[in-house]
Design a protein around this motif. Structure first.
Motif, mmCIF file in Angstrom:
data_model
loop_
_atom_site.group_PDB
_atom_site.id
_atom_site.type_symbol
_atom_site.label_atom_id
_atom_site.label_comp_id
_atom_site.label_asym_id
_atom_site.label_seq_id
_atom_site.Cartn_x
_atom_site.Cartn_y
_atom_site.Cartn_z
ATOM 1 N N GLY A 94 0.796 -1.226 0.000
ATOM 2 C CA GLY A 94 0.000 0.000 0.000
ATOM 3 C C GLY A 94 0.823 1.267 0.000
ATOM 4 N N TRP A 95 2.135 1.153 0.196
ATOM 5 C CA TRP A 95 3.016 2.311 0.210
ATOM 6 C C TRP A 95 3.646 2.589 -1.146
ATOM 7 C CZ3 TRP A 95 6.652 2.518 5.115
ATOM 8 C CH2 TRP A 95 5.878 2.780 6.254
ATOM 9 N N LEU A 96 3.561 1.668 -2.094
ATOM 10 C CA LEU A 96 4.268 1.845 -3.353
ATOM 11 C C LEU A 96 3.826 3.118 -4.066
ATOM 12 C CD1 LEU A 96 4.462 -1.827 -4.661
ATOM 13 C CD2 LEU A 96 6.240 -0.464 -3.538
ATOM 14 N N ALA A 97 4.741 3.706 -4.820
ATOM 15 C CA ALA A 97 4.517 5.030 -5.396
ATOM 16 C C ALA A 97 3.304 5.077 -6.304
ATOM 17 C CB ALA A 97 5.772 5.472 -6.156
ATOM 18 N N ASP A 98 3.031 3.979 -6.999
ATOM 19 C CA ASP A 98 1.876 3.945 -7.894
ATOM 20 C C ASP A 98 0.811 2.969 -7.399
ATOM 21 O OD1 ASP A 98 3.497 1.771 -8.349
ATOM 22 O OD2 ASP A 98 3.456 1.902 -10.531
ATOM 23 N N GLY A 100 -1.986 3.702 -6.247
ATOM 24 C CA GLY A 100 -3.287 4.170 -6.727
ATOM 25 C C GLY A 100 -4.401 3.949 -5.719
ATOM 26 N N ARG A 101 -5.479 3.324 -6.157
ATOM 27 C CA ARG A 101 -6.622 3.103 -5.265
ATOM 28 C C ARG A 101 -6.305 2.104 -4.159
ATOM 29 N NH1 ARG A 101 -11.540 2.103 -9.400
ATOM 30 N NH2 ARG A 101 -9.857 1.013 -10.513
ATOM 31 N N GLU A 102 -5.189 1.384 -4.304
ATOM 32 C CA GLU A 102 -4.777 0.434 -3.273
ATOM 33 C C GLU A 102 -3.905 1.092 -2.198
ATOM 34 O OE1 GLU A 102 -5.790 -2.538 -2.972
ATOM 35 O OE2 GLU A 102 -6.613 -3.083 -4.916
ATOM 36 N N ALA A 103 -3.662 2.392 -2.320
ATOM 37 C CA ALA A 103 -2.785 3.080 -1.373
ATOM 38 C C ALA A 103 -3.315 2.954 0.049
ATOM 39 C CB ALA A 103 -2.646 4.547 -1.763
ATOM 40 N N ALA A 104 -2.390 2.762 0.992
ATOM 41 C CA ALA A 104 -2.765 2.606 2.403
ATOM 42 C C ALA A 104 -1.580 3.007 3.269
ATOM 43 C CB ALA A 104 -3.173 1.165 2.697
ATOM 44 N N GLY A 105 -1.874 3.519 4.447
ATOM 45 C CA GLY A 105 -0.812 3.899 5.362
ATOM 46 C C GLY A 105 -0.119 5.177 4.934
ATOM 47 N N ARG A 106 1.011 5.459 5.583
ATOM 48 C CA ARG A 106 1.740 6.699 5.292
ATOM 49 C C ARG A 106 3.211 6.389 5.025
ATOM 50 N NH1 ARG A 106 4.779 10.688 7.751
ATOM 51 N NH2 ARG A 106 4.911 9.534 9.706
ATOM 52 N N PRO A 107 3.620 6.392 3.767
ATOM 53 C CA PRO A 107 5.028 6.131 3.458
ATOM 54 C C PRO A 107 5.933 7.166 4.122
ATOM 55 C CG PRO A 107 3.690 6.051 1.468
ATOM 56 C CD PRO A 107 2.816 6.605 2.547
ATOM 57 N N LEU A 108 7.116 6.738 4.527
ATOM 58 C CA LEU A 108 8.050 7.621 5.219
ATOM 59 C C LEU A 108 9.037 8.282 4.279
ATOM 60 C CD1 LEU A 108 8.831 5.377 8.323
ATOM 61 C CD2 LEU A 108 7.056 7.116 8.054
ATOM 62 N N ASP A 109 9.097 7.825 3.035
ATOM 63 C CA ASP A 109 10.026 8.385 2.060
ATOM 64 C C ASP A 109 9.550 7.973 0.663
ATOM 65 O OD1 ASP A 109 12.193 9.682 0.972
ATOM 66 O OD2 ASP A 109 13.730 8.454 1.939
ATOM 67 N N MET A 111 9.003 5.872 -2.499
ATOM 68 C CA MET A 111 8.882 4.428 -2.566
ATOM 69 C C MET A 111 9.093 3.901 -3.984
ATOM 70 S SD MET A 111 8.259 4.052 0.621
ATOM 71 C CE MET A 111 8.017 2.270 0.665
ATOM 72 N N LEU A 112 9.379 2.594 -4.068
ATOM 73 C CA LEU A 112 9.463 1.917 -5.350
ATOM 74 C C LEU A 112 8.134 1.971 -6.077
ATOM 75 C CD1 LEU A 112 11.311 -1.326 -4.178
ATOM 76 C CD2 LEU A 112 12.307 0.442 -5.649
ATOM 77 N N THR A 113 8.180 1.827 -7.383
ATOM 78 C CA THR A 113 6.975 1.614 -8.185
ATOM 79 C C THR A 113 6.839 0.118 -8.441
ATOM 80 O OG1 THR A 113 8.142 1.741 -10.306
ATOM 81 C CG2 THR A 113 7.349 3.822 -9.351
ATOM 82 N N TRP A 114 5.663 -0.282 -8.899
ATOM 83 C CA TRP A 114 5.487 -1.693 -9.246
ATOM 84 C C TRP A 114 6.439 -2.096 -10.366
ATOM 85 C CZ3 TRP A 114 3.596 -5.371 -6.523
ATOM 86 C CH2 TRP A 114 2.552 -5.143 -5.630
ATOM 87 N N GLY A 115 6.689 -1.201 -11.314
ATOM 88 C CA GLY A 115 7.617 -1.514 -12.381
ATOM 89 C C GLY A 115 9.023 -1.773 -11.853
ATOM 90 N N GLN A 116 9.458 -0.990 -10.887
ATOM 91 C CA GLN A 116 10.786 -1.187 -10.294
ATOM 92 C C GLN A 116 10.837 -2.474 -9.479
ATOM 93 O OE1 GLN A 116 10.984 2.626 -8.322
ATOM 94 N NE2 GLN A 116 12.346 3.467 -9.898
ATOM 95 N N VAL A 117 9.737 -2.808 -8.831
ATOM 96 C CA VAL A 117 9.683 -4.081 -8.109
ATOM 97 C C VAL A 117 9.828 -5.243 -9.087
ATOM 98 C CG1 VAL A 117 8.235 -5.586 -6.689
ATOM 99 C CG2 VAL A 117 8.304 -3.125 -6.217
ATOM 100 N N ARG A 118 9.115 -5.165 -10.198
ATOM 101 C CA ARG A 118 9.237 -6.222 -11.215
ATOM 102 C C ARG A 118 10.651 -6.282 -11.785
ATOM 103 N NH1 ARG A 118 3.793 -4.644 -12.381
ATOM 104 N NH2 ARG A 118 4.517 -3.029 -13.817
ATOM 105 N N GLU A 119 11.258 -5.123 -11.999
ATOM 106 C CA GLU A 119 12.621 -5.098 -12.523
ATOM 107 C C GLU A 119 13.598 -5.739 -11.538
ATOM 108 O OE1 GLU A 119 16.019 -1.860 -13.923
ATOM 109 O OE2 GLU A 119 13.921 -1.244 -13.793
ATOM 110 N N ALA A 120 13.441 -5.431 -10.252
ATOM 111 C CA ALA A 120 14.301 -6.050 -9.240
ATOM 112 C C ALA A 120 14.137 -7.564 -9.256
ATOM 113 C CB ALA A 120 13.969 -5.482 -7.863
ATOM 114 N N GLY A 133 -0.510 -1.987 4.719
ATOM 115 C CA GLY A 133 -0.444 -0.606 5.193
ATOM 116 C C GLY A 133 0.552 -0.367 6.300
ATOM 117 N N HIS A 134 1.382 -1.367 6.634
ATOM 118 C CA HIS A 134 2.439 -1.277 7.648
ATOM 119 C C HIS A 134 1.911 -0.996 9.062
ATOM 120 C CE1 HIS A 134 6.432 -0.374 9.361
ATOM 121 N NE2 HIS A 134 6.931 -0.933 8.268
#
Length: 260
Positions: A94-98, A100-109, A111-120, A133-134
Motif C-alpha cells: 500500500g506504500w508503493l509510489a503507484d 493508486g486506489r490500493e494506497a494505504a498507510g503513510r510512506p516515510l520516504d 517508494m518503489l513503483t510496481w515496475g521497479q519491483v518487477r525489474e528487481a 499498510g504497515h
C-alpha cells in the motif's frame, strides 16, 4: 523451509545519503553500503534469498530490505549486481509510489513503483510481503490482520506473476496469534528483528540483525561474522523484551474493552 542455525540475516531499510528525519536512524549511506558489500565479498560470504535460508553454500548470509524504498532501485541494486549478490526486499504494497486506489498507510520516504519491483525481481531479487499498510500486526483484530496479510500477498502474486511465500513483520512485531494468521494466509517463512543469529526451528520467527546509520564497518564485520552480538545489540534486545510485554498488555486491554 528449513531454517539453518547460525546463518546471519541482515536487515536494511533505506540506502540514502540524506534521508528524511523519519528514516535517518535506519538509513545507510550509499558509500557505507558499498563498503559493507565489499567486505562480505572479500570474506567469502554467499548471499542467499531469505526463503532459501540454508548452510549448504560457503558462508551463507541473507541480505534483506524492509518497506520498499525507491533508493533500493537507485542505490542498492547496482551495488548488489556489481558483486553478484542477491537479496530479499519485503514490500509494503500500500506504500508503493503507484499504488493508486490500493494506497494505504503513510510512506516515510519515496517508494518503489510496481515496475521497479518487477525489474528487481527480474534481476534475481526475491520479493516478499511486509503487510499492506504497515500496521502493528499484533495490535489488529483477527479480521483486519487477515486482510493485511492476504491483501499484500495477493497483490504481489498478481503483479509479479510468481508465488509470494515469505514476509517480514512491520516493526518486527508478532505473536503466536499473528504467526498462525501468517501461516493461514499462505506464507511459508517470516522474519522479525530480535538481533540474534537464526537459531533454527520456527520458519515464521526468524531473527535478523539490524544495520543502521551508526553501524561502523568494523561493527558490521562482527555482525556478519556473528561475533560480539550481545555487546553490539545489548540495548536493542533490552528494549525488545520490555516492549513485548507492553504490546501484549495493550492488546489484552483492547480486547477486554471491545475497542478495535
Amino acid at each position: 523451509m528449513v531454517v539453518t542455525k547460525g546463518v546471519p540475516v541482515l536487515m536494511y531499510h533505506s540506502v540514502r545519503e540524506r534521508p528524511p528525519r523519519e528514516t535517518a536512524g535506519l538509513a545507510v549511506s550509499p558509500g557505507a553500503f558499498a563498503d559493507q558489500m565489499a567486505l562480505l565479498h572479500e570474506r567469502g560470504f554467499t548471499p542467499v534469498p531469505f526463503s532459501a535460508l540454508r548452510a549448504d553454500v560457503p558462508k551463507p548470509i541473507v541480505i534483506t530490505f524492509d518497506d520498499g524504498y525507491a533508493d533500493f532501485h537507485s542505490e542498492a541494486l547496482p551495488v548488489l549486481e556489481r558483486f553478484g549478490f542477491t537479496a530479499t526486499v519485503f514490500v509494503t504494497t500500500g506504500w508503493l509510489a503507484d499504488a493508486g486506489r490500493e494506497a494505504a498507510g503513510r510512506p516515510l520516504d519515496a517508494m518503489l513503483t510496481w515496475g521497479q519491483v518487477r525489474e528487481a525481481a527480474a534481476h534475481g531479487i526475491e520479493i516478499g510481503g511486509h503487510s499492506h499498510g504497515h500496521p502493528q500486526l499484533d495490535q489488529l483484530r483477527d479480521r483486519a490482520l487477515t486482510d493485511e496479510l492476504v491483501r499484500s500477498r495477493g497483490l504481489l502474486e498478481d503483479r509479479l506473476g510468481a508465488p509470494a511465500t515469505t514476509m517480514a513483520y512491520p516493526f518486527g512485531y508478532s505473536s503466536a496469534r499473528v504467526r498462525r494468521a501468517v501461516r493461514d494466509a499462505g506464507y511459508e517463512s517470516a522474519c522479525a528483528v530480535a538481533n540474534r543469529l537464526a537459531p533454527g526451528g520456527d520458519p515464521l520467527a526468524v531473527p535478523r540483525l539490524t544495520v543502521r546509520a551508526s553501524t561502523s564497518l568494523a561493527a558490521f564485520g562482527r555482525v556478519a561474522d556473528g561475533t560480539r552480538l550481545s555487546q553490539i545489540y545489548f540495548r536493542d534486545r533490552a528494549l525488545t523484551r520490555g516492549y513485548a510485554v507492553v504490546r501484549r498488555t495493550r492488546y489484552g486491554l483492547r480486547r477486554v474493552s471491545g475497542r478495535d
